[in-house]
Motif scaffolding. Sequence first.
Motif, PDB file in Angstrom:
ATOM      1  N   GLU A 428     -77.238  -3.422  42.593  1.00 37.43           N
ATOM      2  CA  GLU A 428     -77.654  -2.063  42.244  1.00 37.43           C
ATOM      3  C   GLU A 428     -76.597  -1.400  41.368  1.00 37.43           C
ATOM      4  OE1 GLU A 428     -79.798   1.443  41.930  1.00 37.43           O
ATOM      5  OE2 GLU A 428     -80.391  -0.579  42.520  1.00 37.43           O
ATOM      6  N   GLY A 429     -75.316  -1.623  41.751  1.00 38.27           N
ATOM      7  CA  GLY A 429     -74.235  -1.086  40.930  1.00 38.27           C
ATOM      8  C   GLY A 429     -74.252  -1.680  39.531  1.00 38.27           C
ATOM      9  N   LYS A 430     -74.490  -2.977  39.460  1.00 38.54           N
ATOM     10  CA  LYS A 430     -74.568  -3.645  38.167  1.00 38.54           C
ATOM     11  C   LYS A 430     -75.763  -3.137  37.372  1.00 38.54           C
ATOM     12  CE  LYS A 430     -74.729  -8.247  36.075  1.00 38.54           C
ATOM     13  NZ  LYS A 430     -74.795  -9.716  36.330  1.00 38.54           N
ATOM     14  N   ARG A 431     -76.895  -2.950  38.088  1.00 39.66           N
ATOM     15  CA  ARG A 431     -78.098  -2.453  37.415  1.00 39.66           C
ATOM     16  C   ARG A 431     -77.861  -1.053  36.845  1.00 39.66           C
ATOM     17  NH1 ARG A 431     -82.018   0.923  38.141  1.00 39.66           N
ATOM     18  NH2 ARG A 431     -81.211   1.572  40.169  1.00 39.66           N
ATOM     19  N   GLN A 432     -77.216  -0.191  37.681  1.00 39.01           N
ATOM     20  CA  GLN A 432     -76.933   1.160  37.204  1.00 39.01           C
ATOM     21  C   GLN A 432     -75.963   1.132  36.026  1.00 39.01           C
ATOM     22  OE1 GLN A 432     -75.615   3.479  40.554  1.00 39.01           O
ATOM     23  NE2 GLN A 432     -77.624   3.485  41.549  1.00 39.01           N
ATOM     24  N   ALA A 437     -74.986   1.640  30.450  1.00 33.34           N
ATOM     25  CA  ALA A 437     -74.552   1.035  29.189  1.00 33.34           C
ATOM     26  C   ALA A 437     -75.691   1.012  28.174  1.00 33.34           C
ATOM     27  CB  ALA A 437     -74.042  -0.391  29.443  1.00 33.34           C
ATOM     28  N   PHE A 438     -76.897   0.708  28.675  1.00 28.33           N
ATOM     29  CA  PHE A 438     -78.063   0.700  27.786  1.00 28.33           C
ATOM     30  C   PHE A 438     -78.344   2.102  27.263  1.00 28.33           C
ATOM     31  CE2 PHE A 438     -82.676   1.144  27.182  1.00 28.33           C
ATOM     32  CZ  PHE A 438     -82.890   0.138  26.243  1.00 28.33           C
ATOM     33  N   LYS A 439     -78.216   3.090  28.163  1.00 29.91           N
ATOM     34  CA  LYS A 439     -78.458   4.474  27.760  1.00 29.91           C
ATOM     35  C   LYS A 439     -77.451   4.899  26.699  1.00 29.91           C
ATOM     36  CE  LYS A 439     -78.802   9.157  29.660  1.00 29.91           C
ATOM     37  NZ  LYS A 439     -78.691   9.974  30.888  1.00 29.91           N
ATOM     38  N   GLU A 440     -76.164   4.575  26.948  1.00 28.92           N
ATOM     39  CA  GLU A 440     -75.131   4.930  25.983  1.00 28.92           C
ATOM     40  C   GLU A 440     -75.346   4.198  24.663  1.00 28.92           C
ATOM     41  OE1 GLU A 440     -71.478   4.011  27.924  1.00 28.92           O
ATOM     42  OE2 GLU A 440     -71.571   5.747  29.281  1.00 28.92           O
ATOM     43  N   LYS A 441     -75.754   2.950  24.770  1.00 28.46           N
ATOM     44  CA  LYS A 441     -76.015   2.172  23.561  1.00 28.46           C
ATOM     45  C   LYS A 441     -77.167   2.772  22.776  1.00 28.46           C
ATOM     46  CE  LYS A 441     -76.731  -2.589  22.042  1.00 28.46           C
ATOM     47  NZ  LYS A 441     -76.924  -4.002  22.487  1.00 28.46           N
ATOM     48  N   GLU A 442     -78.223   3.194  23.515  1.00 34.61           N
ATOM     49  CA  GLU A 442     -79.363   3.812  22.837  1.00 34.61           C
ATOM     50  C   GLU A 442     -78.976   5.140  22.213  1.00 34.61           C
ATOM     51  OE1 GLU A 442     -82.558   2.598  22.370  1.00 34.61           O
ATOM     52  OE2 GLU A 442     -81.502   0.780  22.977  1.00 34.61           O
ATOM     53  N   LEU A 446     -79.030   6.150  18.442  1.00 34.85           N
ATOM     54  CA  LEU A 446     -79.689   7.369  17.962  1.00 34.85           C
ATOM     55  C   LEU A 446     -78.757   8.163  17.059  1.00 34.85           C
ATOM     56  CD1 LEU A 446     -82.159   9.208  18.054  1.00 34.85           C
ATOM     57  CD2 LEU A 446     -81.208  10.281  20.103  1.00 34.85           C
ATOM     58  N   ARG A 447     -77.470   8.283  17.513  1.00 38.91           N
ATOM     59  CA  ARG A 447     -76.503   9.012  16.692  1.00 38.91           C
ATOM     60  C   ARG A 447     -76.292   8.315  15.344  1.00 38.91           C
ATOM     61  NH1 ARG A 447     -73.926   9.641  21.775  1.00 38.91           N
ATOM     62  NH2 ARG A 447     -72.579   7.835  21.382  1.00 38.91           N
ATOM     63  N   GLU A 448     -76.177   6.999  15.394  1.00 45.09           N
ATOM     64  CA  GLU A 448     -76.002   6.254  14.155  1.00 45.09           C
ATOM     65  C   GLU A 448     -77.214   6.392  13.246  1.00 45.09           C
ATOM     66  OE1 GLU A 448     -75.216   2.293  15.418  1.00 45.09           O
ATOM     67  OE2 GLU A 448     -73.139   2.695  16.017  1.00 45.09           O
ATOM     68  N   ALA A 449     -78.402   6.378  13.884  1.00 38.32           N
ATOM     69  CA  ALA A 449     -79.629   6.542  13.096  1.00 38.32           C
ATOM     70  C   ALA A 449     -79.682   7.923  12.458  1.00 38.32           C
ATOM     71  CB  ALA A 449     -80.851   6.307  13.981  1.00 38.32           C
ATOM     72  N   GLU A 450     -79.255   8.952  13.250  1.00 39.03           N
ATOM     73  CA  GLU A 450     -79.249  10.318  12.719  1.00 39.03           C
ATOM     74  C   GLU A 450     -78.247  10.447  11.570  1.00 39.03           C
ATOM     75  OE1 GLU A 450     -78.405  12.637  16.131  1.00 39.03           O
ATOM     76  OE2 GLU A 450     -80.504  12.736  16.818  1.00 39.03           O
ATOM     77  N   GLU A 451     -77.051   9.777  11.770  1.00 39.39           N
ATOM     78  CA  GLU A 451     -76.040   9.821  10.717  1.00 39.39           C
ATOM     79  C   GLU A 451     -76.546   9.134   9.451  1.00 39.39           C
ATOM     80  OE1 GLU A 451     -72.361  10.658   8.895  1.00 39.39           O
ATOM     81  OE2 GLU A 451     -73.413  11.487  10.640  1.00 39.39           O
ATOM     82  N   LYS A 452     -77.217   8.008   9.671  1.00 38.22           N
ATOM     83  CA  LYS A 452     -77.792   7.294   8.525  1.00 38.22           C
ATOM     84  C   LYS A 452     -78.831   8.159   7.826  1.00 38.22           C
ATOM     85  CE  LYS A 452     -77.124   2.534  10.141  1.00 38.22           C
ATOM     86  NZ  LYS A 452     -77.803   1.299  10.592  1.00 38.22           N
TER      87      LYS A 452
END
Length: 532
Positions: A428-432, A437-442, A446-452
């Motif tokens: 569960e800890g690994k899943r969270q 990590a997935f959320k931060e990556k997304e 998103l930030r990179e896409a906005e910057e682009k």
Amino acid sequence: MYIDNKILIGKNKEKELFIVPNKANRHGLITGASGSGKTITLKVMAESFSSMGVPVFLADIKGDLAGTCMPGEENEKIKERLDGIGIQDFQYKGFPTVFWDVFAKSGHPIRTTLQSVGPTILSRMLGLNETQEGVLAIVFKIARENGYELIDLKDLRLLLQYVAENSKEYTISYGNIALQSVGTIQRSLLMLEEQGGNYFFGEPAIDINDLLKVNSNGFGNINILHSVELYKQPTLYACFLLWLLNTLNANMPEVGDLEKPKLVFFFDEAHLLFNELPQYMLTQVVQIVKLIRSKGIGLYFISQSPKDIPDDILAQLGNKVQHTLRAYTPAEQKVIKAVADSFRTNPEFNTEEAIMSLGTGEALISFMNENGEPNIVEKATILPPQSMMGAIDDSIRLMVIAKSEFNGKYDTVIDRVSAFEILSEEMEGKRQAEEQAFKEKEEQKLREAEEKERIKAEKEAEREAEKQRKEEERLAKEEEKQGKELEKEAEKSRKNSWQFKVGKQVERTTNAALNSAGRKVANEILKALFKR
């Protein structure tokens, strides 16, 4: 029947055939065709050991051994048998009985943990091949080295899932973990659970010392494993007995030769123990049979034919009771000859013929003597049991269970922190963490896409501005060009007009007149100069 510090099993007109107590741990064998009287012999032995103060463990496959807790009753057959062998003052009585049941229905629950059973016996329970057994052994080692306690089936299922998901991390240290093998083990675990394995694996686990109890009157408890349902799953039944044998051997201390055994263990339907048993496991069982007698434990195997028992184990069985065998084929006759040859010959009868002509309740008997040597084989009638033969009412069974010293000790299942809980928390800890990590990556995406998009918009604006500037320049040049063209057109138009032409003629005339006058004036000046 226990008489004069000896165990009387059978009798003929001349001899009483006893098991010597200090040789009872040299193991034994009860064989014979169906209906020949093996169960009666087992029961008589169990009662006698109990009377001698030796606890007994046996499996009740048909449910007809439960009557051991109740006194027997005389009937014509029993009276005829007693009269025939000259037994007087035969006493009917019940014996201290403890009922056990893997399924916790007809006796006290009997459980153990997966890590106590181990990967070898569990692999046999699951019917795994060599490769799959290797994977299971790796999983057990991972559990041991990482502190993941394997108590019940859910612990192992989750650990298998965890190992499969992280197989690359374990392959270098432990060897290849084939996902296909993990899947097969998972399916086999589900089948084992459907067979009742979930009842057997858990806590509180059986305390082996509870099988070694003696009651207040000095009688050994007769521990009866209710196996009517268990026997319907032959592999589970056999593996349970193998586990119990292995556990006794691992936990009982060395005691050497005793005056009497600490426990006698009966293996009914013993052929199931050895069916398709891998050679390495058979070697382990043979080793246990050889060594366990020094721990004060006697093993007695019950089956239809001695050929059901491996030769290496047969060689360790000193106390033998052979009921009738039937021989209708050359192969069966060959078996009977081999059985006859395993006894010390009695010159008074032909052993082969005797084996085929024995009546119900009769047997060929050869027990070990005080010197540890097998006695000459004797033909005898087995004593009747002192307790009731047959099943008992549920009310009687419940009463015996309620009065047992173990009532309530194993009833409530304990589900403490083990591999399942630890791995669930870790996963569960690994899943969270993965979700975070997935959320931060997304979010980063998103930030990179906005910057682009911003950079793209700025470049697009710059391109539009440059395009606008160039367009304006083009338009300005176009206007300038058009202006010059208009001026040219105007000039051309002006030159072509009559006013322009008249003006030009006047200008030429004027210039010509001026030029002519100028020349005249100049000539006059020159003439004047030359005259001087």
